[in-house]
Design a protein around this motif. Structure first.
Motif, PDB file in Angstrom:
ATOM      1  N   ASP A  66      -2.894   4.135  10.562  1.00  0.00           N
ATOM      2  CA  ASP A  66      -3.448   5.235  11.347  1.00  0.00           C
ATOM      3  C   ASP A  66      -2.585   5.543  12.571  1.00  0.00           C
ATOM      4  N   ALA A  67      -1.995   4.495  13.153  1.00  0.00           N
ATOM      5  CA  ALA A  67      -1.206   4.693  14.378  1.00  0.00           C
ATOM      6  C   ALA A  67       0.216   5.156  14.087  1.00  0.00           C
ATOM      7  N   ALA A  68       0.663   4.952  12.842  1.00  0.00           N
ATOM      8  CA  ALA A  68       2.057   5.247  12.509  1.00  0.00           C
ATOM      9  C   ALA A  68       2.329   6.751  12.536  1.00  0.00           C
ATOM     10  N   THR A  69       3.528   7.125  13.015  1.00  0.00           N
ATOM     11  CA  THR A  69       3.852   8.549  13.110  1.00  0.00           C
ATOM     12  C   THR A  69       5.027   8.936  12.214  1.00  0.00           C
ATOM     13  N   ARG A 115      15.149  11.378   9.470  1.00  0.00           N
ATOM     14  CA  ARG A 115      13.765  11.071   9.167  1.00  0.00           C
ATOM     15  C   ARG A 115      13.372   9.772   9.845  1.00  0.00           C
ATOM     16  N   ARG A 116      12.067   9.633  10.006  1.00  0.00           N
ATOM     17  CA  ARG A 116      11.587   8.519  10.789  1.00  0.00           C
ATOM     18  C   ARG A 116      10.696   7.648   9.909  1.00  0.00           C
ATOM     19  N   ILE A 117      10.966   6.366   9.890  1.00  0.00           N
ATOM     20  CA  ILE A 117      10.080   5.498   9.118  1.00  0.00           C
ATOM     21  C   ILE A 117       9.288   4.587  10.055  1.00  0.00           C
ATOM     22  N   SER A 118       8.088   4.257   9.623  1.00  0.00           N
ATOM     23  CA  SER A 118       7.241   3.356  10.403  1.00  0.00           C
ATOM     24  C   SER A 118       7.028   2.079   9.606  1.00  0.00           C
ATOM     25  N   LEU A 119       7.399   0.973  10.217  1.00  0.00           N
ATOM     26  CA  LEU A 119       7.105  -0.321   9.614  1.00  0.00           C
ATOM     27  C   LEU A 119       5.771  -0.759  10.199  1.00  0.00           C
ATOM     28  N   VAL A 120       4.789  -1.030   9.341  1.00  0.00           N
ATOM     29  CA  VAL A 120       3.474  -1.423   9.854  1.00  0.00           C
ATOM     30  C   VAL A 120       3.259  -2.910   9.576  1.00  0.00           C
ATOM     31  N   VAL A 121       3.116  -3.688  10.627  1.00  0.00           N
ATOM     32  CA  VAL A 121       3.071  -5.138  10.460  1.00  0.00           C
ATOM     33  C   VAL A 121       1.830  -5.762  11.097  1.00  0.00           C
ATOM     34  N   LYS A 135      21.394   4.613   8.260  1.00  0.00           N
ATOM     35  CA  LYS A 135      22.030   5.864   8.676  1.00  0.00           C
ATOM     36  C   LYS A 135      21.032   7.023   8.610  1.00  0.00           C
ATOM     37  N   ASP A 136      21.047   7.875   9.614  1.00  0.00           N
ATOM     38  CA  ASP A 136      20.183   9.063   9.649  1.00  0.00           C
ATOM     39  C   ASP A 136      18.705   8.736   9.557  1.00  0.00           C
ATOM     40  N   VAL A 137      18.349   7.550   9.973  1.00  0.00           N
ATOM     41  CA  VAL A 137      16.941   7.191   9.954  1.00  0.00           C
ATOM     42  C   VAL A 137      16.541   6.642  11.312  1.00  0.00           C
ATOM     43  N   ASP A 138      15.490   7.225  11.850  1.00  0.00           N
ATOM     44  CA  ASP A 138      14.921   6.717  13.081  1.00  0.00           C
ATOM     45  C   ASP A 138      13.776   5.799  12.653  1.00  0.00           C
ATOM     46  N   TYR A 139      13.377   4.892  13.506  1.00  0.00           N
ATOM     47  CA  TYR A 139      12.302   4.013  13.059  1.00  0.00           C
ATOM     48  C   TYR A 139      11.373   3.599  14.189  1.00  0.00           C
ATOM     49  N   GLU A 140      10.184   3.153  13.824  1.00  0.00           N
ATOM     50  CA  GLU A 140       9.291   2.503  14.776  1.00  0.00           C
ATOM     51  C   GLU A 140       8.690   1.286  14.081  1.00  0.00           C
ATOM     52  N   ILE A 141       8.370   0.281  14.868  1.00  0.00           N
ATOM     53  CA  ILE A 141       7.714  -0.899  14.301  1.00  0.00           C
ATOM     54  C   ILE A 141       6.314  -0.960  14.914  1.00  0.00           C
ATOM     55  N   VAL A 142       5.315  -0.671  14.082  1.00  0.00           N
ATOM     56  CA  VAL A 142       3.933  -0.692  14.576  1.00  0.00           C
ATOM     57  C   VAL A 142       3.375  -2.094  14.342  1.00  0.00           C
ATOM     58  N   CYS A 143       3.224  -2.842  15.433  1.00  0.00           N
ATOM     59  CA  CYS A 143       2.729  -4.212  15.310  1.00  0.00           C
ATOM     60  C   CYS A 143       1.245  -4.219  15.623  1.00  0.00           C
ATOM     61  N   VAL A 144       0.442  -4.705  14.690  1.00  0.00           N
ATOM     62  CA  VAL A 144      -0.997  -4.763  14.939  1.00  0.00           C
ATOM     63  C   VAL A 144      -1.355  -6.210  15.230  1.00  0.00           C
ATOM     64  N   ALA A 176       2.766  -6.321  -7.502  1.00  0.00           N
ATOM     65  CA  ALA A 176       3.176  -5.496  -6.375  1.00  0.00           C
ATOM     66  C   ALA A 176       2.174  -5.808  -5.268  1.00  0.00           C
ATOM     67  N   GLY A 177       2.671  -6.241  -4.148  1.00  0.00           N
ATOM     68  CA  GLY A 177       1.778  -6.563  -3.028  1.00  0.00           C
ATOM     69  C   GLY A 177       1.542  -5.306  -2.215  1.00  0.00           C
ATOM     70  N   ASP A 178       1.450  -5.478  -0.896  1.00  0.00           N
ATOM     71  CA  ASP A 178       1.291  -4.302  -0.040  1.00  0.00           C
ATOM     72  C   ASP A 178       2.646  -3.699   0.309  1.00  0.00           C
ATOM     73  N   PHE A 179       3.716  -4.474   0.041  1.00  0.00           N
ATOM     74  CA  PHE A 179       5.056  -4.047   0.433  1.00  0.00           C
ATOM     75  C   PHE A 179       5.504  -2.862  -0.429  1.00  0.00           C
ATOM     76  N   ARG A 180       5.673  -1.709   0.204  1.00  0.00           N
ATOM     77  CA  ARG A 180       6.040  -0.492  -0.507  1.00  0.00           C
ATOM     78  C   ARG A 180       6.363   0.577   0.522  1.00  0.00           C
ATOM     79  N   LEU A 181       6.960   1.670   0.079  1.00  0.00           N
ATOM     80  CA  LEU A 181       7.153   2.790   0.995  1.00  0.00           C
ATOM     81  C   LEU A 181       6.236   3.921   0.553  1.00  0.00           C
ATOM     82  N   MET A 182       5.571   4.534   1.534  1.00  0.00           N
ATOM     83  CA  MET A 182       4.699   5.669   1.218  1.00  0.00           C
ATOM     84  C   MET A 182       5.094   6.853   2.085  1.00  0.00           C
ATOM     85  N   SER A 183       5.204   8.014   1.463  1.00  0.00           N
ATOM     86  CA  SER A 183       5.577   9.182   2.254  1.00  0.00           C
ATOM     87  C   SER A 183       4.371   9.655   3.065  1.00  0.00           C
TER      88      SER A 183
END
Ligand code: UDP
Ligand code: MG
Length: 320
Positions: free
Chosen positions: A91-94, A10-16, A40-49, A163-170
């Motif tokens: 919006d840009a995260a995949t 699975r792929r996670i997007s960090l949005v910063v 492990k078993d995780v692909d990732y992208e870092i979306v920097c705005v 709870a700030g903005d820091f969270r994981l959303m599916s």
């Protein structure tokens, strides 16, 4: 698909969002990539705005983007504010899951694997709740607590305390968020509004790794007003009750004055009580008008249907 891929990667997007964060960028990429690479078993992208930075933030982000195929840079045309920048990034995260993250490393990247673990258990939203906020100033903690109290007392949508903005959303949650059409985006409220199966974990929020906060007291005050007016109309309705109570009181007081005049005759003309009543009512009316103005202003801004942000250019690993 070949058999080695039986485990779903699975792929996670960090949005910063980044606004003038040059002081912290190199440290940011070192800490974040070391954690993400270890997953492990995780692909990732870092979306920097890049939210209209005026320092070398953009150059440094582009450098990172050049050297790391996981980094995507969305360059906004000017400073739109953190909420809009987050929206642009989401919006840009995949990814199959999206994690909004602050550039200043106040949210430790080591918490990310814990978020992913809970997501794998089947939760759509994993909140990272601040166990303590010792690193925030006394005033910031106090005002934040007051804000959550007041907000949750008067709004239909409850925001979890601390709870700030820091969270994981599916992905489901992200798609739901994207459907919300409003321009004025109070993200914490929108995140809470969409719902879904939610769980929380606790973490200790650190102080900024470098650089200084982009939120002055005045900006925070406006942000709080934004939150309060975004998710409820109580401030608007409460004036009916205040007006009603004042009017009833005025009638009772008039009765009392009439009786007293009948029984005891006219005494010294009451300059003090008149001026007090006039000033009080004048003040109450002005506040009431102000509150209505706040909402009319929002209606005006929403009616224009302007986009939340404008992208100047997107830099990705495969593109530019
Ligand atoms: N930020 C942004 N646009 C702004 C202000 C802030 O993108 O107009 C970003 C900032 O770069 C950081 C995050 O929002 O990544 C949180 O900002 P900061 O740490 O200054 O806020 P604090 O933690 O003090 O509330
Ligand atoms: Mg910060």
């Amino acid at each position: 698909m070949n058999q080695d891929c039986a485990v779903v990667r699975r792929r996670i997007s960090l949005v910063v969002p980044f606004h003038n964060e040059a002081a912290v960028i190199s440290q940011f990429f070192v800490s974040v990539t070391s954690v993400l690479r270890g997953l492990k078993d995780v692909d990732y992208e870092i979306v920097c705005v890049n939210d209209g930075s005026t320092d070398t933030t953009l150059d440094m982000l582009l450098m990172a983007c050049k050297h790391d195929r996981h980094v995507l840079v969305v360059d906004l045309s000017r400073n739109f504010g953190k909420e809009a920048a987050l929206t642009a990034g989401i919006d840009a995260a995949t990814g199959d899951a999206v994690i909004p993250f602050d550039a200043d490393l106040q949210d430790p990247p080591e918490v990310i694997p814990r978020l992913i673990e809970r997501w794998r258990e089947g939760y759509d939203v994993v909140l990272a709740k601040r166990a303590e906020r010792n690193t925030d100033t006394w005033t910031k903690r106090g005002t934040a607590m007051l804000f959550y109290r007041v907000h949750n007392a008067i709004s239909e949508t409850l925001i979890p305390n601390d709870a700030g903005d820091f969270r994981l959303m599916s992905r489901n949650v992200v798609e739901a968020l994207k459907q919300l059409p409003e321009n004025r985006r109070f993200m914490k409220g929108l995140f809470a509004w969409v719902g879904f199966r939610t769980t929380q974990i606790e973490y200790v929020r650190l102080s900024r790794a470098a650089g200084k906060t982009k939120f002055s007291a005045w900006k925070l005050w406006n942000f709080a007003l934004e939150g309060l007016t975004s998710f409820g109309t109580l401030p608007l309705r409460v004036w009916t009750y205040i007006g009603g109570a004042t009017a009833s009181f005025a009638i009772l007081y008039a009765l009392y004055l009439t009786l007293r005049t009948l029984l005891r005759g006219v005494d010294v003309p009451g300059y003090a009580s008149i001026i007090t009543a006039v000033l009080f009512l004048g003040g109450a009316q002005l506040v009431g008008i102000g509150v209505i103005g706040e909402y009319v202003g929002r209606i005006y801004m929403e009616a224009k249907r302007r986009p939340v942000y404008i992208v100047r250019k997107v830099y990705g690993s495969d593109g530019a």
